[in-house]
Motif scaffolding. Structure first.
Motif, PDB file in Angstrom:
ATOM      1  N   ARG A 179      64.359 -28.104 -30.047  1.00  0.00           N
ATOM      2  CA  ARG A 179      65.374 -27.083 -29.775  1.00  0.00           C
ATOM      3  C   ARG A 179      64.936 -25.756 -30.391  1.00  0.00           C
ATOM      4  NH1 ARG A 179      69.602 -29.901 -27.682  1.00  0.00           N
ATOM      5  NH2 ARG A 179      69.874 -32.069 -28.357  1.00  0.00           N
ATOM      6  N   LEU A 180      64.855 -24.738 -29.531  1.00  0.00           N
ATOM      7  CA  LEU A 180      64.421 -23.407 -29.957  1.00  0.00           C
ATOM      8  C   LEU A 180      65.359 -22.342 -29.395  1.00  0.00           C
ATOM      9  CD1 LEU A 180      60.603 -23.897 -29.285  1.00  0.00           C
ATOM     10  CD2 LEU A 180      61.650 -23.663 -31.541  1.00  0.00           C
ATOM     11  N   SER A 181      66.638 -22.649 -29.300  1.00  0.00           N
ATOM     12  CA  SER A 181      67.574 -21.692 -28.722  1.00  0.00           C
ATOM     13  C   SER A 181      67.804 -20.518 -29.662  1.00  0.00           C
ATOM     14  CB  SER A 181      68.907 -22.379 -28.402  1.00  0.00           C
ATOM     15  OG  SER A 181      69.492 -22.925 -29.560  1.00  0.00           O
ATOM     16  N   LEU A 235      58.168 -36.081 -25.233  1.00  0.00           N
ATOM     17  CA  LEU A 235      59.270 -35.122 -25.290  1.00  0.00           C
ATOM     18  C   LEU A 235      60.301 -35.399 -24.193  1.00  0.00           C
ATOM     19  CD1 LEU A 235      60.065 -32.609 -26.981  1.00  0.00           C
ATOM     20  CD2 LEU A 235      59.183 -31.213 -25.104  1.00  0.00           C
ATOM     21  N   GLU A 236      61.566 -35.487 -24.612  1.00  0.00           N
ATOM     22  CA  GLU A 236      62.656 -35.777 -23.680  1.00  0.00           C
ATOM     23  C   GLU A 236      63.625 -34.609 -23.525  1.00  0.00           C
ATOM     24  OE1 GLU A 236      64.590 -39.290 -25.001  1.00  0.00           O
ATOM     25  OE2 GLU A 236      62.792 -40.546 -24.889  1.00  0.00           O
ATOM     26  N   VAL A 237      63.807 -33.813 -24.583  1.00  0.00           N
ATOM     27  CA  VAL A 237      64.774 -32.711 -24.549  1.00  0.00           C
ATOM     28  C   VAL A 237      64.082 -31.421 -24.972  1.00  0.00           C
ATOM     29  CG1 VAL A 237      66.936 -31.803 -25.471  1.00  0.00           C
ATOM     30  CG2 VAL A 237      66.688 -34.266 -25.088  1.00  0.00           C
ATOM     31  N   LEU A 238      64.186 -30.397 -24.129  1.00  0.00           N
ATOM     32  CA  LEU A 238      63.638 -29.078 -24.438  1.00  0.00           C
ATOM     33  C   LEU A 238      64.734 -28.045 -24.228  1.00  0.00           C
ATOM     34  CD1 LEU A 238      61.268 -27.237 -25.169  1.00  0.00           C
ATOM     35  CD2 LEU A 238      60.658 -27.165 -22.735  1.00  0.00           C
ATOM     36  N   ASP A 239      65.087 -27.333 -25.300  1.00  0.00           N
ATOM     37  CA  ASP A 239      66.162 -26.342 -25.247  1.00  0.00           C
ATOM     38  C   ASP A 239      65.611 -24.977 -25.639  1.00  0.00           C
ATOM     39  OD1 ASP A 239      68.459 -24.863 -25.306  1.00  0.00           O
ATOM     40  OD2 ASP A 239      69.596 -26.248 -26.560  1.00  0.00           O
ATOM     41  N   LEU A 240      65.556 -24.077 -24.659  1.00  0.00           N
ATOM     42  CA  LEU A 240      65.081 -22.708 -24.885  1.00  0.00           C
ATOM     43  C   LEU A 240      66.192 -21.695 -24.621  1.00  0.00           C
ATOM     44  CD1 LEU A 240      61.604 -22.952 -23.091  1.00  0.00           C
ATOM     45  CD2 LEU A 240      62.091 -23.239 -25.521  1.00  0.00           C
ATOM     46  N   SER A 241      67.430 -22.131 -24.683  1.00  0.00           N
ATOM     47  CA  SER A 241      68.571 -21.283 -24.339  1.00  0.00           C
ATOM     48  C   SER A 241      68.670 -20.054 -25.231  1.00  0.00           C
ATOM     49  CB  SER A 241      69.869 -22.093 -24.446  1.00  0.00           C
ATOM     50  OG  SER A 241      69.853 -23.199 -23.575  1.00  0.00           O
ATOM     51  N   TRP A 242      69.324 -19.023 -24.684  1.00  0.00           N
ATOM     52  CA  TRP A 242      69.626 -17.795 -25.415  1.00  0.00           C
ATOM     53  C   TRP A 242      68.362 -17.085 -25.907  1.00  0.00           C
ATOM     54  CZ3 TRP A 242      74.498 -16.645 -24.511  1.00  0.00           C
ATOM     55  CH2 TRP A 242      75.396 -17.691 -24.271  1.00  0.00           C
ATOM     56  N   THR A 290      63.875 -35.415 -19.981  1.00  0.00           N
ATOM     57  CA  THR A 290      65.155 -35.803 -19.379  1.00  0.00           C
ATOM     58  C   THR A 290      66.192 -34.689 -19.441  1.00  0.00           C
ATOM     59  OG1 THR A 290      65.949 -36.740 -21.471  1.00  0.00           O
ATOM     60  CG2 THR A 290      64.793 -38.228 -19.965  1.00  0.00           C
ATOM     61  N   GLU A 291      65.996 -33.698 -20.328  1.00  0.00           N
ATOM     62  CA  GLU A 291      66.947 -32.589 -20.428  1.00  0.00           C
ATOM     63  C   GLU A 291      66.196 -31.271 -20.560  1.00  0.00           C
ATOM     64  OE1 GLU A 291      70.073 -32.881 -23.280  1.00  0.00           O
ATOM     65  OE2 GLU A 291      70.362 -35.042 -22.987  1.00  0.00           O
ATOM     66  N   LEU A 292      66.621 -30.286 -19.760  1.00  0.00           N
ATOM     67  CA  LEU A 292      66.040 -28.946 -19.821  1.00  0.00           C
ATOM     68  C   LEU A 292      67.186 -27.943 -19.869  1.00  0.00           C
ATOM     69  CD1 LEU A 292      63.606 -27.060 -19.756  1.00  0.00           C
ATOM     70  CD2 LEU A 292      63.666 -27.165 -17.250  1.00  0.00           C
ATOM     71  N   HIS A 293      67.264 -27.200 -20.978  1.00  0.00           N
ATOM     72  CA  HIS A 293      68.344 -26.240 -21.187  1.00  0.00           C
ATOM     73  C   HIS A 293      67.764 -24.826 -21.228  1.00  0.00           C
ATOM     74  CE1 HIS A 293      71.232 -29.452 -22.345  1.00  0.00           C
ATOM     75  NE2 HIS A 293      70.137 -30.047 -22.797  1.00  0.00           N
ATOM     76  N   LEU A 294      68.211 -24.002 -20.284  1.00  0.00           N
ATOM     77  CA  LEU A 294      67.741 -22.616 -20.190  1.00  0.00           C
ATOM     78  C   LEU A 294      68.939 -21.678 -20.033  1.00  0.00           C
ATOM     79  CD1 LEU A 294      64.730 -23.210 -17.757  1.00  0.00           C
ATOM     80  CD2 LEU A 294      64.584 -22.741 -20.204  1.00  0.00           C
ATOM     81  N   VAL A 295      69.937 -21.857 -20.877  1.00  0.00           N
ATOM     82  CA  VAL A 295      71.155 -21.053 -20.807  1.00  0.00           C
ATOM     83  C   VAL A 295      70.869 -19.624 -21.268  1.00  0.00           C
ATOM     84  CG1 VAL A 295      73.528 -20.829 -21.645  1.00  0.00           C
ATOM     85  CG2 VAL A 295      72.549 -23.100 -21.251  1.00  0.00           C
TER      86      VAL A 295
END
Length: 584
Positions: free
Chosen positions: A153-155, A177-184, A205-210
């Protein structure tokens, strides 16, 4: 001799020296003699340390010595503990959360040198550390040492294009790697996403680019990323307002929609056909239009596992939902559909009503903040799978008397009820409350509903019957028409033992002061609300003595008390005085 035999044959002196190398603080140490006497022949120093800290409810969980090489990580783990504890966090060999730590580039470099001692690490959270933006390469160049990493997580780290490029190079060394969060991270948009194309392993399994300021150009790149992720379950692209729509100024200074918007999204939505495991698709506030929905609907045939679909806050879909609705029928496992604040038209709603019977597993339908909904609730409720529905928020929907009466049919099943900003509720609350079943409702929001004293007395009667024993949130704010006996009558009952949040605030800038005359009833009720964590009394006039009494009643409880300070009250009076001439 096998390595395991070497560990078992270590002398007590070696074990003691390993403990010294940890560089632990004095407060965490046991006496050397005590440690020596309690030590088992086949145990390593690290495992004993872990037991010590767990017994104390301590700040670190050391790795299992069976998974580490002798001597190498004994000293290293001590360095990890010192580094993490200096940041006020808990050291754990498998989970490292350093969010909100104000990390700098120097900290990132120091953490990088510690990664060889964290070979068991599975989760790394560096979110909300904006000072590491631009220097992520210092860390990513060492990520090959944590090959077991599953969550990164690197949001909100102010990542730039160079950071994303460095991250892409490191992703090749993270096969699990299953979850990568680059949001914000605004720097992710504008083409930087190209840096991870072809670098993400299919295990994701999860990609977050909010809120990454993704544009229509990034949509093509994103399609390339998603197309090779067959196990993807969650894709969150929320708050990227230009993802589906880019506006270009004309020569006259006006604005027009780019004709390429539909073509750009086509690649992204077509790539969804390669993600048969997708269960959650979040496109909140992405600038979607009717044309976007047409393309999106075409991909539903391959998304049989989709459970959550969020299209909220896309005002451009107004009038286009009727294009999407026929495609919704194939989503037989859809449990949550969010369409709030989409400016839905009557035609949109009629199309939705037709498809609702094809969604037997639907438990949440959010149509709030769509003004036209109020006129068709009487048609929506019968079309729902009432035995399954749990959430049906209708706040800001201009409910009519007929629609309000129809909502009562769903009340026995709902976990959360929100009809805020519906004036029709005032004087008719009993229509909703009479349909409640015991121990079902968890949230009841009735803000700005023109409630009367009789409404609150009826609510009190429901509490008396223990119908609301599971209620956690009760919002009665902005209802000035309730008299003292209404508030006192409600607080006199004992059926709200699970209540966590209570909001009875008044509107901002009310014309007359409202003294809290029912304070004695509130003080008497507080001991009967053991779960309370938030109490909002904003805009009620409190004397100094009343404040002291409230604070005294809550002195040993962790309750957030929201009241106006004397300064804010004076400010409100001044604002009212300044506005008075304008009103005249």
């Amino acid at each position: 001799m096998e390595p395991s035999d070497v560990r078992r044959s270590r002398s007590p002196f070696d074990l003691i020296m390993n403990q010294i190398r940890r560089k632990r603080t004095t407060s965490d140490r046991k006496s050397t003699s005590g440690r020596f006497l309690s030590h088992q022949v086949d145990s390593g120093g690290i495992s004993e340390d872990r037991e010590t800290e767990e017994e104390k409810g301590g700040t670190s969980v050391a790795p299992d010595p069976a998974d580490l090489e002798d001597g190498v990580c004994d000293m290293g783990w001590g360095r990890v503990c010192v580094f993490v504890q200096r940041l006020g966090k808990r050291a754990d060999s498998r989970t490292l959360s350093l969010a909100y730590c104000d990390l700098t580039a120097t900290d990132a470099l120091e953490l990088a040198t510690l990664l060889p001692c964290l070979s068991l690490l599975e989760e790394l959270d560096l979110s909300w550390n904006e000072l590491i933006g631009g220097s992520l390469r210092l860390l990513t160049s060492h990520l090959q040492n944590v090959g077991r990493l599953r969550i990164l997580r690197l949001s909100s780290c102010r990542l730039a294009a160079d950071d994303i490029m460095a991250l892409g190079e490191a992703l090749e060394f993270l096969p699990l790697l299953e979850v990568l969060d680059l949001s914000w991270n605004a720097g992710v948009g504008g083409g930087a996403l190209q840096g991870i194309v072809g670098k993400v392993h299919p295990t994701l399994t999860e990609l977050h680019l909010v809120a990454c300021q993704l544009t229509e150009t990034d949509a093509d790149v994103l399609g390339s990323v998603v197309s090779v992720l067959p196990r993807l379950r969650v894709l969150d692209l929320s708050c990227n307002t230009h993802l589906a729509r880019t506006q270009t100024p004309t020569e006259g200074g006006g604005m027009y929609k780019s004709t390429a918007e539909v073509d750009r999204l086509e690649g992204l939505f077509l790539s969804l056909s390669q993600t048969p495991s997708l269960t959650s698709l979040r496109l909140h506030d992405c600038g979607l239009t009717g044309g976007s929905l047409n393309l999106l609907g075409g991909s539903f045939q391959c998304l049989g596992s989709l459970c959550q679909l969020d299209l909220s806050c896309n005002k451009g879909v107004a009038g286009g939902l009727s294009i999407l609705c026929p495609h919704l029928a194939v989503l037989s496992h859809l449990s949550s559909l969010d369409l709030h604040l989409c400016c839905l038209t009557r035609e949109d709603l009629r199309a939705l009503i037709e498809v609702l019977p094809s969604l037997p597993e639907l438990t949440k339908l959010d149509l709030s903040s769509n003004k036209e909904v109020g006129g068709v609730v009487s048609d929506i409720v019968p079309a729902l799978p009432l035995s399954q529905i749990k959430l049906l928020p209708l706040n800001g929907c201009r409910l009519t008397y007929e629609s309000f009466s129809s909502l009562a049919l769903a009340m026995p099943y709902l976990r959360r009820v929100d009809v805020s900003w519906s004036k029709v509720v005032g004087g008719r609350l009993s229509l909703l409350l009479n349909g409640l079943q015991p121990s079902i409702l968890q949230e009841l929001r009735l803000s700005s509903c023109d409630l009367t004293t009789e409404d609150l007395l009826h609510l009190a009667a429901v509490c008396r019957r223990r119908i609301l024993s599971t209620l956690r949130v009760l919002d009665l704010s902005y209802n000035r028409g309730v008299r003292e006996e209404g508030w006192s009558g409600l607080l006199a009952e004992e059926g709200l033992g699970s209540l966590e949040e209570l909001d009875v605030s008044l509107q901002t800038l009310t014309s007359n002061p409202s003294p809290l005359t029912w304070l004695p009833a509130l003080l008497t009720a507080l001991p009967r609300l053991p779960a309370l964590t938030r109490l909002s009394l904003q805009r009620w006039t409190l004397t100094t003595q009343a404040r002291e009494q409230l604070n005294h009643s809550l002195r040993k409880r962790n309750v957030l008390l929201e009241v106006d300070t004397p300064t804010s009250a004076s400010s409100s009076k001044q604002e009212r005085a300044e506005e008075a001439p304008c009103e005249e």
